[in-house]
Design an enzyme around this catalytic site. Structure first.
Site, PDB file in Angstrom:
ATOM      1  N   GLY A 258       0.791  -1.233   0.000  1.00  0.00           N
ATOM      2  CA  GLY A 258       0.000   0.000   0.000  1.00  0.00           C
ATOM      3  C   GLY A 258       0.821   1.281   0.000  1.00  0.00           C
ATOM      4  CB  ALA A 259       4.452   2.063   0.310  1.00  0.00           C
ATOM      5  N   GLY A 260       2.751   2.591  -2.280  1.00  0.00           N
ATOM      6  CA  GLY A 260       2.576   3.316  -3.542  1.00  0.00           C
ATOM      7  C   GLY A 260       1.193   3.967  -3.626  1.00  0.00           C
ATOM      8  CG  ASP A 261      -2.091   1.499  -3.542  1.00  0.00           C
ATOM      9  OD1 ASP A 261      -1.766   1.643  -4.746  1.00  0.00           O
ATOM     10  OD2 ASP A 261      -2.306   0.395  -3.023  1.00  0.00           O
TER      11      ASP A 261
HETATM   12  P1  ADP Z   1       5.015   0.770  -4.912  1.00  0.00           P
HETATM   13  O1  ADP Z   1       4.187   0.308  -3.723  1.00  0.00           O
HETATM   14  O2  ADP Z   1       4.184   1.329  -6.013  1.00  0.00           O
HETATM   15  O3  ADP Z   1       6.055  -0.221  -5.332  1.00  0.00           O
HETATM   16  P2  ADP Z   1       7.076   2.136  -3.438  1.00  0.00           P
HETATM   17  O4  ADP Z   1       7.325   0.876  -2.684  1.00  0.00           O
HETATM   18  O5  ADP Z   1       8.187   2.706  -4.222  1.00  0.00           O
HETATM   19  O6  ADP Z   1       5.797   2.034  -4.373  1.00  0.00           O
HETATM   20  O7  ADP Z   1       6.583   3.183  -2.344  1.00  0.00           O
HETATM   21  C1  ADP Z   1       6.019   4.429  -2.615  1.00  0.00           C
HETATM   22  C2  ADP Z   1       6.656   5.482  -1.761  1.00  0.00           C
HETATM   23  O8  ADP Z   1       6.501   5.129  -0.365  1.00  0.00           O
HETATM   24  C3  ADP Z   1       8.143   5.627  -2.011  1.00  0.00           C
HETATM   25  O9  ADP Z   1       8.381   6.556  -3.044  1.00  0.00           O
HETATM   26  C4  ADP Z   1       8.631   6.118  -0.648  1.00  0.00           C
HETATM   27  O10 ADP Z   1       8.474   7.516  -0.515  1.00  0.00           O
HETATM   28  C5  ADP Z   1       7.698   5.428   0.346  1.00  0.00           C
HETATM   29  N1  ADP Z   1       8.310   4.177   0.824  1.00  0.00           N
HETATM   30  C6  ADP Z   1       8.127   2.928   0.341  1.00  0.00           C
HETATM   31  N2  ADP Z   1       8.901   2.032   0.988  1.00  0.00           N
HETATM   32  C7  ADP Z   1       9.578   2.729   1.924  1.00  0.00           C
HETATM   33  C8  ADP Z   1      10.543   2.394   2.936  1.00  0.00           C
HETATM   34  N3  ADP Z   1      10.961   1.125   3.120  1.00  0.00           N
HETATM   35  N4  ADP Z   1      11.026   3.395   3.718  1.00  0.00           N
HETATM   36  C9  ADP Z   1      10.622   4.678   3.555  1.00  0.00           C
HETATM   37  N5  ADP Z   1       9.727   5.059   2.619  1.00  0.00           N
HETATM   38  C10 ADP Z   1       9.208   4.112   1.817  1.00  0.00           C
END
Ligand code: ADP
Length: 320
Positions: A258-261
């Site tokens: 869900g980080a990307g969302d």
């Molecule tokens: P997706 O879920 O689409 O693969 P990401 O994993 O790149 O997207 O995460 C989206 C954003 O969330 C990143 O650009 C970053 O800012 C934040 N994020 C993701 N993973 C981490 C992490 N392990 N530590 C800190 N920030 C994170």
């Protein structure tokens, strides 16, 4: 809730996630039912930050569909775009947490209710009232939801919405990698905001280089903002006039689902009432810092929806 309406289009489903890593769901001592689906996560990311969103998609008229609609409503997402299919069941995903931390998915979609959304069923008044129309491409895979997807995009665009696209590549869902690439690229030049992950950039360009040149090879004339998310390395941004990167926040990550969302939800929430931020690098960088913080916080708790932060959670991290 305040601000212009953001409509998020696509699927919502339940992930069955084992309580331990390194074994399949069948071998796990237990499992959790985690509601998800990228477009639904984005809709809830927006309301949790205090913004206004609606979800457009189809659920099964079964206990899972009712549960998911209830979660959207409880989180303040407008429900007048939700449809229920009486014949098909809600989509489900059975997850394996590999020992290396990656997730493998097996889907119940044969066909699931979301895939049966037809163009005639769409709530066009709702779609026309969107300031931003956000979508992912899983609903591009088969008919009739592919036609519904294309029609919703067109109606939103004609009514003046900004189109925002996240490919949400889940390869096992497509018949082949080639078809996935073709379908994603078939709607590529419609969106004005596109967010891809580093993995998606590699997949779409066919190169293992993640640099400005490979990102710019995906540029198209209608595009206003291209974002490449890089997990713990933050994000890169590209516009017609400038490009750069914004560092991530250091947090104790337990689950990146869900980080990307959360990231794209935060960005859209901050630009829905003022698209001119795209032309102002300093303001855009501020917003991307906020979006990075929103993504980072989402990785500090298990699951996507329970981990999505409020605006004050994000501001606490941004201000340190
Ligand atoms: P997706 O879920 O689409 O693969 P990401 O994993 O790149 O997207 O995460 C989206 C954003 O969330 C990143 O650009 C970053 O800012 C934040 N994020 C993701 N993973 C981490 C992490 N392990 N530590 C800190 N920030 C994170």
């Amino acid at each position: 809730p305040s601000g212009g309406l953001i409509v998020s289009f696509g699927e919502m489903l339940i992930d069955f996630v084992p309580t331990v890593s390194g074994v399949s769901l069948a071998e796990a001592p237990g499992f959790l039912k985690a509601p998800g689906g990228a477009p639904a996560n984005v809709a809830i990311a927006i309301t949790r930050l205090g913004g206004r969103s609606a979800f457009v998609g189809k659920l099964g008229d079964d206990e899972f569909g009712q549960m998911l609609a209830g979660i959207l409503r409880k989180n303040g997402v407008a429900d007048d775009g939700i449809l229920f299919d009486t014949g098909a069941r809600t989509a489900l995903a059975f997850v394996t947490l590999r020992a290396d931390g990656e997730r493998e998915f097996m889907f119940y979609r044969n066909p699931s209710a979301d895939m049966l959304l037809t163009p005639d069923e769409l709530n066009l008044d709702l779609i026309r009232s969107a300031k931003i129309f956000h979508y992912g491409s899983i609903s591009l895979i088969v008919e009739p939801c592919r036609s519904a997807h294309l029609k919703a995009m067109e109606v939103a665009k004609d009514a003046g919405a900004l189109l925002s696209y996240d490919p949400n590549l889940r390869l096992p869902l497509w018949p082949s990698a080639e078809e996935a690439r073709e379908q994603i690229m078939s709607i590529w030049d419609k969106a004005e905001v596109i967010k891809v992950s580093d993995n998606e950039l590699e997949f779409l360009t066919g190169s293992d280089k993640i640099d400005d040149e490979s990102a710019m090879s995906l540029w198209h004339p209608n595009l206003k903002l291209l974002l490449v998310t890089l997990g713990e390395k933050g994000c890169r941004y590209y516009t017609k006039s400038f490009h750069g990167s914004v560092d991530a926040f250091h947090v104790k990550t337990v689950d990146t689902t869900g980080a990307g969302d959360a990231f794209i939800g935060a960005l859209l929430c901050k630009m829905v009432d003022d698209r001119s931020v795209i032309e102002d690098e300093a303001r855009l960088r501020e917003i991307l810092k906020f979006a990075n913080a929103c993504g980072a916080i989402t990785t500090t708790k298990k699951g996507a929806i329970p981990a999505l932060p409020t605006e004050s959670d994000v501001l606490s991290l941004v201000k340190g």
